[in-house]
Motif scaffolding. Sequence first.
Motif, mmCIF file in Angstrom:
data_model
loop_
_atom_site.group_PDB
_atom_site.id
_atom_site.type_symbol
_atom_site.label_atom_id
_atom_site.label_comp_id
_atom_site.label_asym_id
_atom_site.label_seq_id
_atom_site.Cartn_x
_atom_site.Cartn_y
_atom_site.Cartn_z
ATOM 1 N N ASP B 370 112.562 28.085 -2.482
ATOM 2 C CA ASP B 370 112.931 29.245 -1.649
ATOM 3 C C ASP B 370 111.942 29.398 -0.496
ATOM 4 O OD1 ASP B 370 114.645 29.603 -3.774
ATOM 5 O OD2 ASP B 370 113.615 31.374 -4.566
ATOM 6 N N GLU B 371 110.684 29.206 -0.854
ATOM 7 C CA GLU B 371 109.576 29.331 0.073
ATOM 8 C C GLU B 371 109.715 28.389 1.265
ATOM 9 O OE1 GLU B 371 105.367 29.639 -1.912
ATOM 10 O OE2 GLU B 371 105.741 27.578 -1.215
ATOM 11 N N GLY B 372 110.118 27.164 0.976
ATOM 12 C CA GLY B 372 110.269 26.159 2.028
ATOM 13 C C GLY B 372 111.363 26.552 3.015
ATOM 14 N N TRP B 373 112.474 27.059 2.492
ATOM 15 C CA TRP B 373 113.553 27.512 3.387
ATOM 16 C C TRP B 373 113.064 28.665 4.251
ATOM 17 C CZ3 TRP B 373 116.745 23.895 3.862
ATOM 18 C CH2 TRP B 373 117.353 23.227 2.790
ATOM 19 N N SER B 374 112.376 29.586 3.598
ATOM 20 C CA SER B 374 111.895 30.757 4.312
ATOM 21 C C SER B 374 110.984 30.338 5.471
ATOM 22 C CB SER B 374 111.143 31.651 3.328
ATOM 23 O OG SER B 374 110.632 32.768 3.977
ATOM 24 N N ARG B 375 110.119 29.380 5.181
ATOM 25 C CA ARG B 375 109.186 28.911 6.210
ATOM 26 C C ARG B 375 109.941 28.226 7.352
ATOM 27 N NH1 ARG B 375 105.445 26.961 2.802
ATOM 28 N NH2 ARG B 375 106.520 24.958 2.791
ATOM 29 N N LEU B 376 110.984 27.475 6.974
ATOM 30 C CA LEU B 376 111.774 26.779 7.995
ATOM 31 C C LEU B 376 112.404 27.778 8.970
ATOM 32 C CD1 LEU B 376 113.028 23.849 8.705
ATOM 33 C CD2 LEU B 376 115.081 24.736 7.599
ATOM 34 N N ILE B 377 113.028 28.812 8.424
ATOM 35 C CA ILE B 377 113.698 29.813 9.269
ATOM 36 C C ILE B 377 112.668 30.524 10.157
ATOM 37 C CG2 ILE B 377 115.223 31.843 9.278
ATOM 38 C CD1 ILE B 377 116.363 29.211 7.881
ATOM 39 N N THR B 379 109.789 29.437 11.159
ATOM 40 C CA THR B 379 109.305 28.518 12.190
ATOM 41 C C THR B 379 110.309 28.418 13.335
ATOM 42 O OG1 THR B 379 108.186 27.244 10.482
ATOM 43 C CG2 THR B 379 108.498 26.148 12.600
ATOM 44 N N TYR B 380 111.586 28.286 12.984
ATOM 45 C CA TYR B 380 112.614 28.211 14.027
ATOM 46 C C TYR B 380 112.585 29.463 14.905
ATOM 47 C CZ TYR B 380 114.908 24.093 11.910
ATOM 48 O OH TYR B 380 115.198 22.842 11.444
ATOM 49 N N MET B 381 112.419 30.616 14.268
ATOM 50 C CA MET B 381 112.415 31.855 15.052
ATOM 51 C C MET B 381 111.184 31.910 15.962
ATOM 52 S SD MET B 381 115.077 33.801 14.827
ATOM 53 C CE MET B 381 115.044 35.585 14.648
ATOM 54 N N LYS B 382 110.058 31.436 15.458
ATOM 55 C CA LYS B 382 108.849 31.425 16.294
ATOM 56 C C LYS B 382 109.018 30.488 17.486
ATOM 57 C CE LYS B 382 105.506 32.560 12.758
ATOM 58 N NZ LYS B 382 104.812 31.835 11.682
ATOM 59 N N LEU B 383 109.630 29.341 17.241
ATOM 60 C CA LEU B 383 109.870 28.401 18.341
ATOM 61 C C LEU B 383 110.840 29.001 19.359
ATOM 62 C CD1 LEU B 383 110.095 25.074 16.301
ATOM 63 C CD2 LEU B 383 108.368 25.606 18.047
ATOM 64 N N ALA B 384 111.812 29.750 18.851
ATOM 65 C CA ALA B 384 112.767 30.395 19.763
ATOM 66 C C ALA B 384 112.055 31.465 20.594
ATOM 67 C CB ALA B 384 113.928 30.994 18.974
ATOM 68 N N ASP B 385 111.160 32.222 19.944
ATOM 69 C CA ASP B 385 110.344 33.206 20.684
ATOM 70 C C ASP B 385 109.564 32.504 21.798
ATOM 71 O OD1 ASP B 385 111.110 35.195 18.926
ATOM 72 O OD2 ASP B 385 109.265 35.127 17.728
ATOM 73 N N TYR B 386 108.976 31.387 21.414
ATOM 74 C CA TYR B 386 108.119 30.644 22.340
ATOM 75 C C TYR B 386 108.891 30.210 23.587
ATOM 76 C CZ TYR B 386 105.161 26.855 24.105
ATOM 77 O OH TYR B 386 104.396 26.040 24.906
ATOM 78 N N VAL B 452 119.649 25.614 21.178
ATOM 79 C CA VAL B 452 119.451 26.202 19.853
ATOM 80 C C VAL B 452 118.289 25.514 19.155
ATOM 81 C CG1 VAL B 452 121.781 27.051 19.337
ATOM 82 C CG2 VAL B 452 121.203 24.675 18.847
ATOM 83 N N ILE B 453 117.565 26.301 18.395
ATOM 84 C CA ILE B 453 116.489 25.734 17.575
ATOM 85 C C ILE B 453 117.048 25.605 16.164
ATOM 86 C CG2 ILE B 453 114.092 25.964 16.822
ATOM 87 C CD1 ILE B 453 114.293 25.980 19.849
ATOM 88 N N SER B 454 117.394 24.372 15.793
ATOM 89 C CA SER B 454 117.948 24.138 14.459
ATOM 90 C C SER B 454 117.732 22.679 14.105
ATOM 91 C CB SER B 454 119.440 24.486 14.451
ATOM 92 O OG SER B 454 119.973 24.344 13.151
ATOM 93 N N ASN B 455 116.526 22.220 14.387
ATOM 94 C CA ASN B 455 116.199 20.809 14.197
ATOM 95 C C ASN B 455 114.713 20.753 13.868
ATOM 96 O OD1 ASN B 455 115.317 18.163 14.674
ATOM 97 N ND2 ASN B 455 116.694 17.835 16.414
ATOM 98 N N PRO B 456 114.355 20.258 12.692
ATOM 99 C CA PRO B 456 112.950 20.308 12.255
ATOM 100 C C PRO B 456 112.002 19.472 13.107
ATOM 101 C CG PRO B 456 114.310 19.083 10.680
ATOM 102 C CD PRO B 456 115.241 19.694 11.677
ATOM 103 N N GLU B 457 112.545 18.643 14.002
ATOM 104 C CA GLU B 457 111.678 17.820 14.849
ATOM 105 C C GLU B 457 111.163 18.583 16.068
ATOM 106 O OE1 GLU B 457 110.768 14.754 13.955
ATOM 107 O OE2 GLU B 457 111.962 15.060 12.138
ATOM 108 N N ILE B 458 111.778 19.718 16.367
ATOM 109 C CA ILE B 458 111.389 20.464 17.572
ATOM 110 C C ILE B 458 109.985 21.056 17.405
ATOM 111 C CG2 ILE B 458 111.970 22.441 19.061
ATOM 112 C CD1 ILE B 458 114.904 22.059 18.235
#
Lengths: 484, 484
Positions: B370-377, B379-386, B452-458
């Motif tokens: 669960d933790e890993g998914w939470s971190r993924l989401i 991170t994506y939101m932080k990258l989108a903020d950025y 969109v930010i939905s790719n773990p390589e970003i």
Amino acid sequence: MNENLRIIRLIWLDSHISMDEMQFLDSVYELAVSYLDDERPLVDYQNFESLEKITDTNLQHGPMPYEQILLDIQHYLKYCVKTNQSGFMNPLWGGISTVALASELITSLTNTSMYTFELAPIGTVIEKSIISKMLGYVGYPDGAGTFTTGGSNGNMLGMLCARLKHNPMGMHTGYDNRNLVALVSEESHYSVVMAGNVIGIGKENIISIKSDSFGRMRADALAEEIKHLRAEGKDVFCVIATSGTTVKGSFDPLKELAEVCFRENIWLHVDAAWGGSALLSSKHTHLMDGIDLADSVCWDAHKMMGIPLICSSFLVKDESILAKVCNHTKSAHYLFQSEEKTNDLGHYSLQCGRRNDALKLFLAWRQKGDEGWSRLIDTYMKLADYVESKISLHARLELVSPREWTNICFRYSSEIIDQNALNKELRKRLMQNGNFMVSKAMIDGMYIIRLVISNPEITTSSLDNFIEEVVRLGEEIEKELPHK
Amino acid sequence: MNENLRIIRLIWLDSHISMDEMQFLDSVYELAVSYLDDERPLVDYQNFESLEKITDTNLQHGPMPYEQILLDIQHYLKYCVKTNQSGFMNPLWGGISTVALASELITSLTNTSMYTFELAPIGTVIEKSIISKMLGYVGYPDGAGTFTTGGSNGNMLGMLCARLKHNPMGMHTGYDNRNLVALVSEESHYSVVMAGNVIGIGKENIISIKSDSFGRMRADALAEEIKHLRAEGKDVFCVIATSGTTVKGSFDPLKELAEVCFRENIWLHVDAAWGGSALLSSKHTHLMDGIDLADSVCWDAHKMMGIPLICSSFLVKDESILAKVCNHTKSAHYLFQSEEKTNDLGHYSLQCGRRNDALKLFLAWRQKGDEGWSRLIDTYMKLADYVESKISLHARLELVSPREWTNICFRYSSEIIDQNALNKELRKRLMQNGNFMVSKAMIDGMYIIRLVISNPEITTSSLDNFIEEVVRLGEEIEKELPHK
């Protein structure tokens, strides 16, 4: 390679150094290769409760190491049904094509969606070429097609095309479906009834037409029913014929049905999910005579052609009807780029995200050639002849239906105990022994065993073993069950 | 291993000894591994005609050797879009999960269909556990669910449940659909309109509700429209809210909409194909507040969770409705074995043949937790903020819509040339350069670029490069295109 990886893994386990993801992938590949090599029992049979008990399905808070995921996969491989073994003769597919398996790896690796040329350039070129090849076999040179999510979906798409042709405005205003009727043979697949529910015409408006002793829809009964329904004020918009019924493997007489439909101006869709592959063999293509006179057809490559699920084509004679059924471009400005409009396959599909199901069929076809498919179908038919004649010659076995395709419906016959109970028990023990899996059905109140030849691993010798085990189990059960 | 295989292959090519199928499989695996390792341009851009010209799509009479199939695969890998690269930010998914890729290999290897426990014993146990996990996140403890063929299909299933609840008899007798109305936000996905066509209510009976400046359906406008439609004699049976719209990434206010639906006794389905993953993050789950008050929801794991296509869940609060929509057991005596009835997942699906789409999500979840998914989401939101803040601070770039999720809608702004033409050309050049792929849409007549930010390589650095290239191309085009 396998041996090296095994040693490396032992070192990891010993030293508590965690596997990295590429080592994990290598190990999974190694497991896959040994799965392909091994001869294993078909299934380690467990009921749901015990299988649930021994499976760690915990989805926990923290991460798990790759070693654990590898153990999960080993557990999965232990308890799945080994559908690649010769004894697997249960559904309408079996065995594994190495080329198609490799293609599946590539498809997942290059994960994309088929909706636009932009996202799936080479996938689009390949899908167009394979659809065009299949249209050639069916005899729709100016037709169109797509890969759907399965035969059920293809049958529904056929009914949608029929309804749109029948009443183009309904797509905009909505249909009064209470009067719309579709006709099917009484041997048709349950998905047709389900499609009736989905598209909203209701289950009662899917009406069955009598079939002959072979299980083939009778054209005279069809003509009569249409007359009768119209007199009642019903609006018949679609006939769904079946090429290769699920239980008996019967082929409806397409030419005769097409004549009736043409005369009455009704769309003829053919559910050839199972039997469509007869087209590949010059010897057996006659079973599909008249397919070029139908309006649409679904044909599953994931059945007799041995491509892994899902690989199901829907083909239609009039390209414009499919385009209209799937027309949604005005609302999807964010997706379709006008520059490439005509090459965006999303215009011919009800799906938005759609996996590349064409690649595996394309590459398998490249490897086999038309000739290879033809030989496969002919071999299956010969094996079906072989086992049919073995059954018919055996004193304790009884064929329950005449045969057209590779379905063989039979039972162990007994005069001293209840035959349905016996055959039900027999099928169950076959599975629990782990050597053979076959299907069952009810025909005229009889519980019968349905065997299909649709697995490249089947040989005359594996069929000999099958018959031997059936007879042995039949005799065993006859002794155990209470006599009449 | 790779080096050895390479040498072996050279020997074959030299000696004309044909590869066998296991050597072929090894070589394909080797290609897959190097595809994962390499950094390559996103796409070697060719238009349809030239790609068709350079692709050998011949499906010939005779067989072809494995060497040729390997060349075909190399060609495929050369011209496909490298959706695993960091510059791939076009659709709502990207990147590749090694665990999910390995699972896909296992799923294809152990090819089966999910309809019965008998054919998919361990698959059934796993699917039940992952559906139950997702039901927990959504807040339907007594609910049911299934994996569908995609969000479009899930939305249709939601509408079917709604219609059945509204009028249970219609399933048998057929519906008069001309009066049935479903309500959606004006920002909803095109699949909802398509579903209206499939289930037969017609496109005109899918009515759009006004949204606010964030693109969120307005609850007051919904209540008003229901009143208005009912006064007109229309029969409103379903509201479809969206959590994460395709273009702007907006989240409809589920609580408020659910209140209206509850009061008016209307089924509330939520299209959370894209935004459902917000549930995985304690920080962002509030976007989905009220989901437990809805009746059904679709949530795609093949979008933000990075599972390869297709992996799309449909979840419903009242288990019995889904069972009724999919009820077809009486006609499928050949398939369902009464002994195992309750564990046959086919009772909850509109598909007959159905691939195991649960395994890849299950194993990815085991590995991440669960933790890993939470971190993924997060991170994506932080990258989108950025990237949002970078765009908003840049003089030549203009944000076109307020942001809730990881969609960023913007354009290069110019006072001297036509902005739509400029941004269209800009997007095209981005793709042709092979470094970045992004989507586009029209917002209030403006051609905008959707990232969109939905790719773990970003990473922040790949986003810096993106902005740099956008600005460089914008300036370049500004010089070339005719001034106003």
